[in-house]
Design an enzyme around this catalytic site. Structure first.
Site, mmCIF file in Angstrom:
data_model
loop_
_atom_site.group_PDB
_atom_site.id
_atom_site.type_symbol
_atom_site.label_atom_id
_atom_site.label_comp_id
_atom_site.label_asym_id
_atom_site.label_seq_id
_atom_site.Cartn_x
_atom_site.Cartn_y
_atom_site.Cartn_z
ATOM 1 N N GLN A 101 -3.272 -1.854 7.495
ATOM 2 C CA GLN A 101 -4.067 -3.188 7.464
ATOM 3 C C GLN A 101 -4.543 -3.754 6.283
ATOM 4 O O GLN A 101 -4.288 -3.071 5.320
ATOM 5 C CB GLN A 101 -4.919 -3.633 8.908
ATOM 6 C CG GLN A 101 -3.811 -3.462 10.156
ATOM 7 C CD GLN A 101 -3.596 -1.976 10.525
ATOM 8 O OE1 GLN A 101 -4.670 -1.115 10.585
ATOM 9 N NE2 GLN A 101 -2.329 -1.782 10.690
ATOM 10 N N LYS B 219 0.546 -1.251 0.092
ATOM 11 C CA LYS B 219 -0.025 -0.013 -0.072
ATOM 12 C C LYS B 219 0.833 1.311 0.123
ATOM 13 O O LYS B 219 0.667 2.161 -0.723
ATOM 14 C CB LYS B 219 -0.934 -0.100 1.234
ATOM 15 C CG LYS B 219 -1.922 -1.252 1.214
ATOM 16 C CD LYS B 219 -2.746 -1.099 2.518
ATOM 17 C CE LYS B 219 -1.943 -1.418 4.015
ATOM 18 N NZ LYS B 219 -1.458 -2.778 3.730
HETATM 19 P P1 GDP Z 1 2.298 -2.158 3.072
HETATM 20 O O1 GDP Z 1 1.970 -2.533 4.426
HETATM 21 O O2 GDP Z 1 1.084 -2.486 2.485
HETATM 22 O O3 GDP Z 1 2.593 -0.755 2.849
HETATM 23 O O4 GDP Z 1 3.351 -3.241 2.591
HETATM 24 P P2 GDP Z 1 4.802 -3.278 3.098
HETATM 25 O O5 GDP Z 1 5.537 -2.269 3.081
HETATM 26 O O6 GDP Z 1 4.596 -4.029 4.440
HETATM 27 O O7 GDP Z 1 5.370 -4.791 2.336
HETATM 28 C C1 GDP Z 1 5.409 -4.491 0.812
HETATM 29 C C2 GDP Z 1 6.964 -4.755 0.459
HETATM 30 O O8 GDP Z 1 6.888 -5.073 -0.880
HETATM 31 C C3 GDP Z 1 7.730 -3.426 0.688
HETATM 32 O O9 GDP Z 1 8.900 -4.118 1.196
HETATM 33 C C4 GDP Z 1 7.885 -3.045 -0.813
HETATM 34 O O10 GDP Z 1 8.938 -2.069 -0.858
HETATM 35 C C5 GDP Z 1 7.725 -4.072 -1.604
HETATM 36 N N1 GDP Z 1 7.122 -3.971 -2.929
HETATM 37 C C6 GDP Z 1 5.943 -3.345 -3.421
HETATM 38 N N2 GDP Z 1 5.663 -3.418 -4.607
HETATM 39 C C7 GDP Z 1 6.463 -4.251 -5.008
HETATM 40 C C8 GDP Z 1 6.788 -4.963 -6.361
HETATM 41 O O11 GDP Z 1 5.971 -4.550 -7.275
HETATM 42 N N3 GDP Z 1 7.804 -5.857 -6.396
HETATM 43 C C9 GDP Z 1 8.626 -6.000 -5.557
HETATM 44 N N4 GDP Z 1 9.504 -6.832 -5.693
HETATM 45 N N5 GDP Z 1 8.479 -5.566 -4.139
HETATM 46 C C10 GDP Z 1 7.501 -4.671 -4.093
HETATM 47 P P1 IMO Z 2 0.074 -3.020 7.240
HETATM 48 O O1 IMO Z 2 -0.643 -1.592 7.227
HETATM 49 C C1 IMO Z 2 -0.029 -7.306 8.428
HETATM 50 C C2 IMO Z 2 -1.955 -8.227 12.188
HETATM 51 C C3 IMO Z 2 -0.892 -8.578 13.377
HETATM 52 C C4 IMO Z 2 -1.978 -9.439 14.056
HETATM 53 C C5 IMO Z 2 -3.304 -8.645 13.924
HETATM 54 C C6 IMO Z 2 -3.659 -7.871 15.214
HETATM 55 O O2 IMO Z 2 1.631 -3.020 7.229
HETATM 56 O O3 IMO Z 2 -0.344 -3.794 6.202
HETATM 57 P P2 IMO Z 2 -2.775 -5.714 16.185
HETATM 58 O O4 IMO Z 2 -1.488 -5.109 16.794
HETATM 59 O O5 IMO Z 2 -3.301 -4.765 15.160
HETATM 60 O O6 IMO Z 2 -3.995 -5.716 17.163
HETATM 61 O O7 IMO Z 2 -2.535 -7.122 15.444
HETATM 62 O O8 IMO Z 2 -3.171 -7.886 12.744
HETATM 63 N N1 IMO Z 2 -1.308 -6.824 11.512
HETATM 64 C C7 IMO Z 2 -0.900 -6.764 10.489
HETATM 65 N N2 IMO Z 2 -0.558 -7.399 9.582
HETATM 66 N N3 IMO Z 2 0.358 -5.939 7.919
HETATM 67 C C8 IMO Z 2 -0.023 -4.850 8.800
HETATM 68 O O9 IMO Z 2 -0.101 -3.742 8.494
HETATM 69 C C9 IMO Z 2 -0.771 -5.429 10.153
HETATM 70 N N4 IMO Z 2 -1.363 -4.580 11.319
HETATM 71 C C10 IMO Z 2 -1.840 -5.504 12.191
HETATM 72 O O10 IMO Z 2 0.140 -9.157 12.984
HETATM 73 O O11 IMO Z 2 -2.102 -10.898 13.466
#
Ligand code: GDP
Ligand code: IMO
Ligand code: MG
Length: 429
Positions: A223, A16
């Site tokens: 989330q 995201k």
């Molecule tokens: P969010 O919580 O939804 O913002 O996602 P996170 O940042 O926790 O996890 C997504 C991961 O995937 C991050 O390390 C990004 O840099 C990486 N990422 C996002 N889009 C792509 C993609 O298209 N390809 C690759 N290889 N990595 C990506």
């Molecule tokens: P982003 O925004 C993945 C999960 C936790 C746990 C459950 C409840 O990066 O996608 P909490 O601390 O919120 O009460 O935990 O939700 N969880 C996530 N898993 N990405 C997240 O956020 C999360 N935020 C909470 O691991 O299972």
């Protein structure tokens, strides 16, 4: 210009943050409307990596006004740590606006989150331990502490006293922990008051005026759909509304002003924490996928559970969020597989489900029904148009569209800001 909502389609970590960053220069406001520092967004800009938790990802784009809206739960210590860390790297954070109605995470709720998880043992949720659940529970229970409360010490003290009367009973009698002093909580919160004061505003009013003035407002969910407290895999969920409708209550934007909903769908599936996960891989294929995708939590560092793409979940996300556009991320992580299974339905005790089973026990027992798609065995990170993708990668995307019944407008082929294929403009097309 109407408001746009961006949500996660699965269990979080779909990318995201990167998607928000991609839209960055074309939006005026980025609004975080739910969750708190349980989120972890990794954004890569010009080879530099930023990990954001509480702050909306749009803060990295100059000119964008980042907003922490009323639906968020705020840990003030984390807020200022994150702001200082970004400032130290040259990011201008001066435009941040925080709702006076947002709830604060007092330190006792972090303690309660952590000890209650230990107390639950086998039945734990696997929370991030940041105090998110107890703070939302306090909000519903009408004993929460809000941003505006820290500007009046006597009101703050009364509210903390009332909350601690209950919390200390729980801590001492049930969890065998020491009682927490009112003074220590009050002082902890008050130390941030003067620094916070200039950032505080009526964010619902601010956003309403922005929309009237034709500015672009992007509401970014923390989330994801299956972690939503109402529509997710309860009780293995977070404690807020992470679906698109959460933007209405969480930011004070009425549904009539939202006409675009963008859902981020990872090309496979991951989950952190406990709870059912039909396509989870427990074998070395899963380990390979985790390594390729660097699937380790941004917030807690936990290895993420991984599995194949599940389009039943995609269909569900399309429906409950009213998705207009999907962004499929991390397609490049599938580059090396000869065959790629995609879950198209479940089988539960001999019965086929094409939609998410409503019953929790059924979902726990769901066995994936797979269709096998041919892999492409090629590096796609350099592709910038759909036509440049290998035919089988194109087929994978078209299969997802057909199964989910919504268009895939953007495809991620790498972590960098430019590593995307745009098929339809997310704002205008
Ligand atoms: P969010 O919580 O939804 O913002 O996602 P996170 O940042 O926790 O996890 C997504 C991961 O995937 C991050 O390390 C990004 O840099 C990486 N990422 C996002 N889009 C792509 C993609 O298209 N390809 C690759 N290889 N990595 C990506
Ligand atoms: P982003 O925004 C993945 C999960 C936790 C746990 C459950 C409840 O990066 O996608 P909490 O601390 O919120 O009460 O935990 O939700 N969880 C996530 N898993 N990405 C997240 O956020 C999360 N935020 C909470 O691991 O299972
Ligand atoms: Mg994340």
């Amino acid at each position: 210009m109407p408001a746009i909502v961006l949500v996660g389609a699965q269990w979080g970590d779909e990318g995201k943050g990167k998607a928000t960053d991609l839209l960055g220069s074309r939006i005026d406001y980025v609004v975080k409307f739910n969750g708190g520092n349980n989120a972890g967004h990794t954004v890569v800009v010009g080879g530099e990596k930023y990990a954001l938790h509480l702050l909306p990802s749009g803060i990295l784009t100059p000119g964008v006004t980042p907003v922490i809206a009323n639906g968020v739960v705020v840990d003030l210590g984390v807020l200022f740590e994150e702001l200082d860390a970004l400032e130290a790297r040259g990011v201008d954070t001066s435009k941040l606006v925080v709702s006076s109605n947002a709830h604060l995470i007092p330190r006792y709720n972090k303690v309660i989150d952590q000890v209650s998880e230990r107390f639950l043992g086998q039945r734990k949720i696997g929370t991030t331990g940041r105090g998110i659940g107890p703070t939302y529970a306090d909000k519903m229970n009408r004993i929460g502490i809000r941003v505006q409360d820290i500007f009046d010490e006597s009101i703050l003290r009364q509210k903390v006293e009332a909350a601690l009367e209950l919390k200390n009973q729980l801590l001492v009698k049930t969890y065998n922990r020491r009682a927490i002093e009112v003074d220590e909580v009050v002082e902890d919160l008050l130390q941030y008051a003067e620094r916070l004061r200039p950032m505080v505003a009526d964010t619902s009013l601010l956003l309403s005026k922005a929309l009237d003035a034709d500015e672009v407002v992007l509401c970014e969910a923390g989330q994801a759909t299956l972690l939503d407290v109402d529509h997710g895999t309860y009780p293995y969920v977070t404690s807020s509304n992470a679906i698109s409708a959460g933007a209405c209550t969480g930011a004070g934007i009425p549904p009539t002003r939202i006409d675009r909903v963008i859902a981020i769908l990872k090309a496979f599936t991951t989950r952190v924490g406990e709870g059912p996960f039909p396509t989870e891989l427990h074998d070395e294929v899963g380990d390979t996928l985790r390594e390729i995708g660097h699937e380790f939590g941004t917030t807690t560092g936990r290895p993420r559970r991984v599995g194949w793409l599940d389009v039943v979940i995609g269909r569900y996300a399309a429906r409950v969020n009213g998705v207009t556009d999907f962004v499929v991320t991390k397609l490049d992580n599938l580059d090396t597989f000869d065959e790629i299974p995609v879950c198209v339905a479940y089988e539960v005790d001999g019965k086929r489900f094409d939609e998410m089973p409503e019953n929790q026990t059924d979902f726990h027992h769901a066995k994936p029904v797979y269709e096998m798609l041919p892999g492409w065995n090629a590096d796609i990170t350099g592709c910038r148009t759909f036509e440049e993708l290998p035919e089988n990668a194109q087929r994978y995307i078209e299969f997802v569209e057909q199964q989910i019944g919504a268009r895939v407008s953007v495809i991620g082929v790498g972590p960098g800001r430019d590593e995307v294929i745009v098929r339809h403009d997310l704002l205008n097309d």
